[in-house]
Design a protein around this motif. Sequence first.
Motif, short mmCIF file in Angstrom:
data_model
loop_
_atom_site.label_atom_id
_atom_site.label_comp_id
_atom_site.label_asym_id
_atom_site.label_seq_id
_atom_site.Cartn_x
_atom_site.Cartn_y
_atom_site.Cartn_z
N LEU A 146 0.87 -1.15 0.20
CA LEU A 146 0.20 -0.11 0.03
C LEU A 146 0.98 1.20 -0.11
CD1 LEU A 146 -2.46 -1.10 2.95
CD2 LEU A 146 -2.85 -0.95 0.36
N SER A 147 0.17 2.48 -0.64
CA SER A 147 1.44 3.54 -0.60
C SER A 147 1.02 4.11 0.79
CB SER A 147 0.73 4.68 -1.59
OG SER A 147 -0.47 4.86 -1.38
N LYS A 148 2.01 5.07 1.10
CA LYS A 148 1.81 5.69 2.32
C LYS A 148 0.55 6.34 2.63
CE LYS A 148 4.69 8.87 5.24
NZ LYS A 148 4.19 10.11 5.55
N SER A 149 -0.02 7.04 1.66
CA SER A 149 -1.35 7.69 1.72
C SER A 149 -2.54 6.56 1.99
CB SER A 149 -1.65 8.69 0.69
OG SER A 149 -1.76 7.95 -0.56
N GLU A 150 -2.20 5.70 1.35
CA GLU A 150 -3.38 4.68 1.50
C GLU A 150 -3.31 4.11 2.90
OE1 GLU A 150 -3.99 2.29 -2.86
OE2 GLU A 150 -2.01 2.02 -1.86
N LYS A 151 -2.07 3.77 3.39
CA LYS A 151 -2.12 3.33 4.53
C LYS A 151 -2.58 4.16 5.82
CE LYS A 151 2.17 0.60 4.22
NZ LYS A 151 3.73 0.62 4.26
N GLU A 152 -2.32 5.71 5.56
CA GLU A 152 -2.88 6.34 6.59
C GLU A 152 -4.21 6.63 6.49
OE1 GLU A 152 1.09 9.24 6.59
OE2 GLU A 152 -0.82 10.04 5.51
N GLU A 153 -4.96 6.38 5.43
CA GLU A 153 -6.40 6.41 5.20
C GLU A 153 -6.91 5.18 5.66
OE1 GLU A 153 -10.23 6.33 3.95
OE2 GLU A 153 -8.75 4.88 2.88
N LEU A 154 -6.41 4.30 5.49
CA LEU A 154 -7.04 3.01 5.90
C LEU A 154 -6.81 2.99 7.71
CD1 LEU A 154 -8.16 0.77 4.65
CD2 LEU A 154 -5.91 -0.56 4.63
N VAL A 155 -5.60 3.44 8.14
CA VAL A 155 -5.62 3.47 9.45
C VAL A 155 -6.60 4.37 10.17
CG1 VAL A 155 -4.16 4.03 11.46
CG2 VAL A 155 -3.10 2.52 9.55
N GLU A 156 -6.75 5.40 9.54
CA GLU A 156 -7.66 6.59 10.33
C GLU A 156 -9.04 6.19 9.93
OE1 GLU A 156 -7.29 10.50 9.18
OE2 GLU A 156 -9.34 11.13 9.99
#
Length: 265
Positions: free
Chosen positions: A129-139
Amino acid sequence: MENTIDIIENPSSQDYILQLKDVSVSYTPGKNAVNEVSADILPNTVTAIMGPSGCGKSTLLRAINRLHELYPSITTTGEILLKGQNIFEMNPMKVRRLAGMVFQRPNPFPTMSIGENVLSGYMLNNIKLSKSEKEELVESSLQRVGLWSEVKDAIGKKGTFLSGGQQQRLCIARTIALRPELLLMDEPTSALDPISTNRIEELILELKEQYTIVIVTHNMSQAARLSDNSMFMYLGELIEYDNTKQMFTKPKDKRTEDYLTGQFG
Ligand SMILES: Nc1ncnc2c1ncn2[C@@H]1O[C@H](COP(=O)(O)OP(=O)(O)OP(=O)(O)O)[C@@H](O)[C@H]1O
Ligand SMILES: [Mg+2]
């Protein structure tokens, strides 16, 4: 909330999210821990599985996401269809992603941070996953379980620092992050205090709008509060499966009645 089983009149097989057809599981040859269980489950419902200790509730739940085949001595027979597809013809990883499991004891991965725990299903399956995908998914996953505001400044800290109830919500977030269809919960609140239990129950009712939930519980009032439909199992068999209100007010089988009125044994 009327009889959920009848919401769709004469449902056909593609209406069901989960279908169990003569499912048997045996740990030792010649003895079935789950014996020829058949049941159909409609989407966006909560189904409670009840029954005395050792009747096969956890065994049945584990069959649904193919956990038994990790142990060669366990045999599972019959058919289990997830959205009409035979789970034994699917990739087991896909089955476990579509049918996520939440266990009795909150079990966040102890070496992982809160954020890594949410993403662990992706990490363990080598899905990049890209960094932004990860951040989005975590949040979004932590938001969904009502944990985001409590942990957003501690995403890099170990999940094991959280309270038991928060850890269980983290485990639900970890499951939801994989975008499952079905949530299998094995006594998810039995290790929690009453306030955390309440919080998880509220969450289950919210999650029902998006997911289908099968929950094993020993707590009859919890089953009554949460579930649309209930199963009563005894000695590996599914004795009764009905709309919860119906089962609690007019059980059809004497054994169900005895269990529900606390006169079992
Ligand atoms: N790994 C195992 N090996 C052998 N037998 C097992 C195993 N796990 C469960 N069993 C047996 O299978 C039967 C069903 O067990 P299961 O754990 O599914 O019951 P349960 O309804 O979930 O009980 P509880 O309410 O106590 O959690 C029991 O007789 C149990 O002893
Ligand atoms: Mg169990």
